[in-house]
Motif scaffolding. Structure first.
Motif, PDB file in Angstrom:
ATOM      1  N   GLY A 227       0.791  -1.231   0.000  1.00 23.62           N
ATOM      2  CA  GLY A 227       0.000   0.000   0.000  1.00 23.62           C
ATOM      3  C   GLY A 227       0.816   1.270   0.000  1.00 23.62           C
ATOM      4  N   LEU A 228       2.093   1.208  -0.417  1.00 25.76           N
ATOM      5  CA  LEU A 228       2.945   2.391  -0.419  1.00 25.76           C
ATOM      6  C   LEU A 228       3.351   2.753  -1.844  1.00 25.76           C
ATOM      7  N   ASP A 229       3.286   4.043  -2.149  1.00 32.93           N
ATOM      8  CA  ASP A 229       3.759   4.567  -3.428  1.00 32.93           C
ATOM      9  C   ASP A 229       5.201   5.015  -3.206  1.00 32.93           C
ATOM     10  N   LEU A 230       6.153   4.146  -3.555  1.00 31.52           N
ATOM     11  CA  LEU A 230       7.557   4.385  -3.243  1.00 31.52           C
ATOM     12  C   LEU A 230       8.244   5.146  -4.365  1.00 31.52           C
ATOM     13  N   VAL A 231       8.969   6.209  -4.009  1.00 26.44           N
ATOM     14  CA  VAL A 231       9.801   6.940  -4.970  1.00 26.44           C
ATOM     15  C   VAL A 231      11.237   6.880  -4.461  1.00 26.44           C
ATOM     16  N   ILE A 232      12.127   6.337  -5.290  1.00 21.58           N
ATOM     17  CA  ILE A 232      13.541   6.214  -4.928  1.00 21.58           C
ATOM     18  C   ILE A 232      14.252   7.466  -5.410  1.00 21.58           C
ATOM     19  N   THR A 233      14.909   8.165  -4.483  1.00 20.70           N
ATOM     20  CA  THR A 233      15.393   9.512  -4.769  1.00 20.70           C
ATOM     21  C   THR A 233      16.771   9.747  -4.187  1.00 20.70           C
ATOM     22  N   PRO A 234      17.688  10.362  -4.940  1.00 22.94           N
ATOM     23  CA  PRO A 234      18.933  10.828  -4.322  1.00 22.94           C
ATOM     24  C   PRO A 234      18.627  11.885  -3.264  1.00 22.94           C
ATOM     25  N   VAL A 235      19.193  11.735  -2.083  1.00 21.69           N
ATOM     26  CA  VAL A 235      18.923  12.715  -1.033  1.00 21.69           C
ATOM     27  C   VAL A 235      19.377  14.107  -1.467  1.00 21.69           C
ATOM     28  N   SER A 236      20.336  14.182  -2.368  1.00 23.67           N
ATOM     29  CA  SER A 236      20.838  15.480  -2.828  1.00 23.67           C
ATOM     30  C   SER A 236      19.798  16.257  -3.623  1.00 23.67           C
ATOM     31  N   GLN A 237      18.735  15.599  -4.092  1.00 19.71           N
ATOM     32  CA  GLN A 237      17.779  16.254  -4.978  1.00 19.71           C
ATOM     33  C   GLN A 237      16.456  16.627  -4.314  1.00 19.71           C
ATOM     34  N   VAL A 238      16.273  16.302  -3.022  1.00 15.75           N
ATOM     35  CA  VAL A 238      15.015  16.684  -2.379  1.00 15.75           C
ATOM     36  C   VAL A 238      15.039  18.175  -2.047  1.00 15.75           C
ATOM     37  N   THR A 239      13.852  18.773  -2.033  1.00 17.04           N
ATOM     38  CA  THR A 239      13.712  20.207  -1.759  1.00 17.04           C
ATOM     39  C   THR A 239      12.518  20.416  -0.830  1.00 17.04           C
ATOM     40  N   LEU A 240      12.282  21.677  -0.456  1.00 17.87           N
ATOM     41  CA  LEU A 240      11.115  22.059   0.328  1.00 17.87           C
ATOM     42  C   LEU A 240      10.194  22.922  -0.516  1.00 17.87           C
ATOM     43  N   ASP A 241       8.878  22.743  -0.330  1.00 16.64           N
ATOM     44  CA  ASP A 241       7.945  23.657  -0.987  1.00 16.64           C
ATOM     45  C   ASP A 241       7.633  24.815  -0.039  1.00 16.64           C
ATOM     46  N   SER A 242       6.709  25.674  -0.419  1.00 19.10           N
ATOM     47  CA  SER A 242       6.416  26.879   0.366  1.00 19.10           C
ATOM     48  C   SER A 242       5.794  26.565   1.720  1.00 19.10           C
ATOM     49  N   SER A 243       5.294  25.337   1.868  1.00 14.97           N
ATOM     50  CA  SER A 243       4.705  24.940   3.157  1.00 14.97           C
ATOM     51  C   SER A 243       5.660  24.082   3.975  1.00 14.97           C
ATOM     52  N   SER A 244       6.928  24.069   3.602  1.00 19.19           N
ATOM     53  CA  SER A 244       7.966  23.285   4.290  1.00 19.19           C
ATOM     54  C   SER A 244       7.746  21.787   4.167  1.00 19.19           C
ATOM     55  N   ARG A 245       6.971  21.379   3.158  1.00 18.61           N
ATOM     56  CA  ARG A 245       6.827  19.954   2.892  1.00 18.61           C
ATOM     57  C   ARG A 245       7.997  19.486   2.037  1.00 18.61           C
ATOM     58  N   LEU A 246       8.413  18.252   2.261  1.00 18.91           N
ATOM     59  CA  LEU A 246       9.528  17.708   1.503  1.00 18.91           C
ATOM     60  C   LEU A 246       9.051  17.272   0.126  1.00 18.91           C
ATOM     61  N   VAL A 247       9.784  17.649  -0.894  1.00 19.94           N
ATOM     62  CA  VAL A 247       9.429  17.342  -2.281  1.00 19.94           C
ATOM     63  C   VAL A 247      10.481  16.410  -2.866  1.00 19.94           C
ATOM     64  N   ALA A 248      10.023  15.317  -3.448  1.00 19.37           N
ATOM     65  CA  ALA A 248      10.911  14.356  -4.101  1.00 19.37           C
ATOM     66  C   ALA A 248      10.322  13.995  -5.450  1.00 19.37           C
ATOM     67  N   ARG A 249      11.127  14.092  -6.480  1.00 19.68           N
ATOM     68  CA  ARG A 249      10.706  13.787  -7.857  1.00 19.68           C
ATOM     69  C   ARG A 249       9.418  14.523  -8.235  1.00 19.68           C
ATOM     70  N   GLY A 250       9.392  15.806  -7.884  1.00 19.15           N
ATOM     71  CA  GLY A 250       8.348  16.684  -8.388  1.00 19.15           C
ATOM     72  C   GLY A 250       7.097  16.802  -7.561  1.00 19.15           C
ATOM     73  N   ALA A 251       6.991  16.097  -6.435  1.00 26.36           N
ATOM     74  CA  ALA A 251       5.766  16.177  -5.639  1.00 26.36           C
ATOM     75  C   ALA A 251       6.093  15.949  -4.160  1.00 26.36           C
ATOM     76  N   PRO A 252       5.244  16.490  -3.259  1.00 27.23           N
ATOM     77  CA  PRO A 252       5.472  16.275  -1.831  1.00 27.23           C
ATOM     78  C   PRO A 252       5.343  14.791  -1.462  1.00 27.23           C
ATOM     79  N   VAL A 253       6.026  14.405  -0.408  1.00 24.41           N
ATOM     80  CA  VAL A 253       5.953  13.025   0.072  1.00 24.41           C
ATOM     81  C   VAL A 253       5.328  13.006   1.461  1.00 24.41           C
ATOM     82  N   ASP A 254       4.720  11.864   1.790  1.00 21.13           N
ATOM     83  CA  ASP A 254       4.053  11.708   3.079  1.00 21.13           C
ATOM     84  C   ASP A 254       4.998  11.191   4.162  1.00 21.13           C
TER      85      ASP A 254
END
Length: 452
Positions: A227-254
């Motif tokens: 039941g998990l939507d897994l995105v494998i991501t280099p830690v070097s490429q994650v960012t924050l959006d304007s709400s301080s949510r973590l963004v990986a591969r173009g979208a926030p993650v839970d």
């Protein structure tokens, strides 16, 4: 029977208990199919592949997992007797502020820190000896161990060999980790979870990220089964959006889980973003970086210091399965020099054999200089030397196709996720190898084949 009373069979016994003709057929099947079995698996070894996986009987594996589970609890309790928060434990261990990234000093030490662990176990005179404890989410080898042993069993099944004896892969570490992530973080169905990898670290295959992602596509499929939507991501490429949510591969993650250790991750904007999100509590992380502190080897010394005050069963468990361990201080240098042959010196938060000195394999002057330097620096332990039993295994030579049997060193690293046993990563030597078992020296990885 208690765990301490269990009479361990030799490392070879489960294999030798199989009929001789079946053993020959298993080796022949593995030798013929090694390319399929080890395709894409992590190793620096260019000469040898295993012709069969290591074997353990179901009872021994169950007892080993019970021992390892209880020892993890005892290590955690030894830390809790001395500290109530991550910051208190960090200071007690002498870890500088900021060295362990993602750490919240105010975090209480809770049972949730034991969500993922994998001890390193050597068999010595047939008895498991736990020489290190990896307590963290960043436990490598799970996918490689799972994949190799399941491919071996698939080959055996196609040849009808599983009809002649019960031959099963140990429980899947990949599956049980995802089960533990979902339950431990109470994630809803379809939650988007980032698996963060440090692609600047030393590990086979990380130099080609796209190929690495393709090789890990089965992991994404297994996550979906839980039941998990897994995105494998280099830690070097994650960012924050304007709400301080973590963004990986173009979208926030839970949620996120790390496959890097928090004191050796390559610094960068991605790590800064992850740290900001964790501190803002805008994304849950499995597991907290405080778990890495519980894994500090100084806790082994505390465990031995406390052993005589423990209930008898726990005391005996420590005495039998944990090598005697001391925090290396200047007042122990003379003793370390005198007892060189029976001691190992190692960093309390190290890995991969870096800065490890084995007394009997080090000349007297180098040993004296090394332990003196380590004692002055701090953050090192002394541990009683454990003579590991060799185990007979079968190998195929990559260039010639020749099958060779050899007695080689090996270690067993059982996984427990959410306190549930989840197979093991077996690191083995190879014909002509030395006694140090790590990837850089060509160690071979496999999962564990379980028999009755």
């Amino acid at each position: 029977m208690t765990d301490v009373d269990y009479r361990w069979p030799s490392a070879a016994q489960a294999w030798l208990d199989l009929p001789a003709d079946l053993r020959a057929d298993l080796v022949a099947a593995g030798a013929a199919s090694w390319r399929e079995i080890f395709d894409g698996r992590a190793t620096y070894n260019k000469q040898w592949r295993l012709a069969r996986p290591p074997v353990m009987d179901e009872t021994s594996l169950g007892v080993l997992n019970a021992v390892c589970d209880r020892l993890a609890q005892l290590i955690f309790e030894a830390c809790r007797r001395r500290a109530g928060t991550a910051g208190e434990l960090r200071r007690l261990l002498g870890v500088p502020e900021g060295e362990t990234r993602l750490l919240d000093d105010a975090e209480p030490l809770s049972d949730a820190l034991l969500a993922a662990f994998r001890p390193d176990v050597l068999l010595s005179d047939g008895v498991p000896r736990v020489v290190e404890y990896n307590i963290d989410s960043s436990l490598g080898g799970a996918f490689d161990a799972d994949t190799t042993v399941r491919r071996f069993v698939d080959v055996y099944r196609r040849r009808g060999l599983t009809d002649r004896a019960r031959l099963e892969p140990a429980p899947s570490a990949v599956d049980l980790r995802f089960a533990a992530i979902r339950s431990g973080l109470a994630l809803p169905d379809g939650a988007r979870v980032a698996m963060l990898i440090d692609f600047d670290a030393e590990y086979p295959g990380l130099d080609d990220p796209e190929r690495f992602f393709r090789l890990l596509s089965p992991v994404v499929e297994r996550a979906a089964a839980f039941g998990l939507d897994l995105v494998i991501t280099p830690v070097s490429q994650v960012t924050l959006d304007s709400s301080s949510r973590l963004v990986a591969r173009g979208a926030p993650v839970d949620a996120v889980f790390r496959l890097f250790v928090p004191n050796r991750v390559t610094p960068g904007a991605g790590v800064d973003a992850l740290e900001a999100a964790v501190r803002a509590r805008s994304v849950p992380m499995w597991v907290s970086a405080a778990a890495w502190l519980i894994a500090n080897k100084q806790a082994f010394a505390w465990l031995w210091d406390d052993a005589d005050a423990l209930p008898a069963a726990d005391r005996d468990l420590v005495h039998r399965y944990v090598p005697r361990t001391w925090i290396l201080t200047p007042d122990l240098v003379d003793r370390a020099v005198a007892d060189r042959h029976d001691l190992v010196a190692k960093p309390a938060d190290g890995s991969a054999g870096v800065d490890v000195l084995i007394g009997r394999e080090t000349d007297a002057e180098t040993w004296r200089e090394g332990v003196s330097r380590f004692a002055a620096r701090g953050g090192f332990i002394l541990q009683s030397y454990v003579k590991a039993d060799d185990v007979p295994l079968d190998f195929v030579h990559i260039e010639t196709g020749e099958t060779v049997s050899a007695d080689v060193p090996h270690s067993i690293a059982p996984y427990l996720f959410g306190r549930q046993s989840a197979g093991a990563c077996i690191r083995t030597g190879f014909p002509g190898c030395d006694g140090v078992l790590n990837l850089a020296r060509g160690v071979l990885l496999s999962g564990l084949l379980v028999v009755d």
